[in-house]
Design an enzyme around this catalytic site. Structure first.
Site, PDB file in Angstrom:
ATOM      1  N   GLU A  46      42.231  -3.241 -38.906  1.00  0.00           N
ATOM      2  CA  GLU A  46      42.458  -4.664 -39.195  1.00  0.00           C
ATOM      3  C   GLU A  46      43.122  -4.900 -40.550  1.00  0.00           C
ATOM      4  O   GLU A  46      43.618  -5.998 -40.813  1.00  0.00           O
ATOM      5  CB  GLU A  46      41.119  -5.416 -39.138  1.00  0.00           C
ATOM      6  N   CYS A  85      34.501   1.311 -40.004  1.00  0.00           N
ATOM      7  CA  CYS A  85      34.145   1.798 -41.339  1.00  0.00           C
ATOM      8  C   CYS A  85      32.630   1.733 -41.559  1.00  0.00           C
ATOM      9  O   CYS A  85      31.891   2.534 -41.006  1.00  0.00           O
ATOM     10  CB  CYS A  85      34.926   1.031 -42.407  1.00  0.00           C
ATOM     11  N   HIS A 101      40.313   1.388 -41.029  1.00  0.00           N
ATOM     12  CA  HIS A 101      40.385  -0.072 -40.889  1.00  0.00           C
ATOM     13  C   HIS A 101      41.659  -0.481 -40.147  1.00  0.00           C
ATOM     14  O   HIS A 101      42.679  -0.781 -40.771  1.00  0.00           O
ATOM     15  CB  HIS A 101      40.410  -0.725 -42.276  1.00  0.00           C
TER      16      HIS A 101
END
Length: 252
Positions: free
Chosen positions: A201, A113, A199
């Protein structure tokens, strides 16, 4: 057995309270992702999920200490609520450090990002606010042929949380994919870096906390918030993307 992968996570933001309490910073969020991804890779002879990752964390917003490249195999730049295009000391230091990594050919970069945008900026690409607005929660990413090869998917779904973008691909950079809202969703250079605008994660809980917080602050209107909250729990390919990152770092 090969030595552990030495990965420095450059923490470019501090999570909201609930996420911070659970993970102790974005470094902890990425530890969780990469550990799950190492298990999913299922190649313990190459990367042991228990002992194969040596992850250090560096707060580059509030501190000016950076890791030494000779002590690392890879650097991961996290996401951030800050603007990748701002001309302020800590972001300028981060861009300069990224350029130092790009000037050599051993230590590799993963950009997420804001980190994806910082890599773009370090390579001379324009970064800034998108006229298309926000891309939030689980969204589809159309892959190029290289993206399909790298991620082992025909298309991927990934959590998103951005309104800033990289406007064009820097020279000698390979496109990994796009979405209707963002043309530059991933960048790749063999043996050098892999970046994604999304993202991998992020979990349902992390994105829910961000969306609810930004709705309270008026950053998201009611429609944006409810639309995002309706998709935060959709299936996504975060762990598969993390596994692709690890494969990239392990390549000779």
């Amino acid at each position: 057995m090969r030595p552990p992968l030495r990965i420095a996570v450059l923490e470019c933001d501090t999570p909201l309270e609930g996420t911070h309490r659970r993970y102790n910073g974005y470094g902890g969020v990425f530890r969780a992702l990469l550990s799950a991804s190492a298990k999913a890779l299922n190649q313990p002879e190459i990367l042991d999920p228990e002992s194969g990752l040596d992850i250090s964390c560096w707060d580059v917003v509030n501190g000016d200490a950076y890791p030494k490249l000779e002590d690392l195999d890879a650097v991961l730049l996290t996401g951030s609520r800050h603007n990748s295009f701002d001309d302020i000391p800590w972001i300028n230091r981060l861009v300069e450090f990224t350029q130092q990594i790009l000037a050599q050919d051993r230590v590799r970069i993963l950009g997420i990002c804001f980190g994806h945008q910082i890599v773009g900026r370090a390579l001379g690409a324009k970064v800034g606010r998108s006229e298309q607005g926000w891309e939030i929660a689980v969204c589809g990413m159309d892959l190029t042929e290289k993206g399909k090869e790298l991620f082992g998917r025909e298309k991927i779904r990934i959590q998103q949380m951005h309104q800033d973008i990289v406007f064009e691909y820097p020279p000698n950079t390979i496109s990994l994919g796009s979405s209707p809202i963002c043309a530059v969703q991933g960048m790749y250079a063999p043996g050098r870096f892999v970046t994604v605008q999304g993202h991998p994660e992020f979990t349902r809980e992390i994105v829910t906390e961000i969306v609810q917080n930004r709705a309270r602050l008026g950053v998201f209107n009611e429609h944006q918030a409810q639309d995002a909250l309706g998709r935060v729990g959709d299936e996504h390919d975060g762990v598969a993307i993390g596994a692709a990152f690890l494969k990239f770092l392990l390549e000779d």
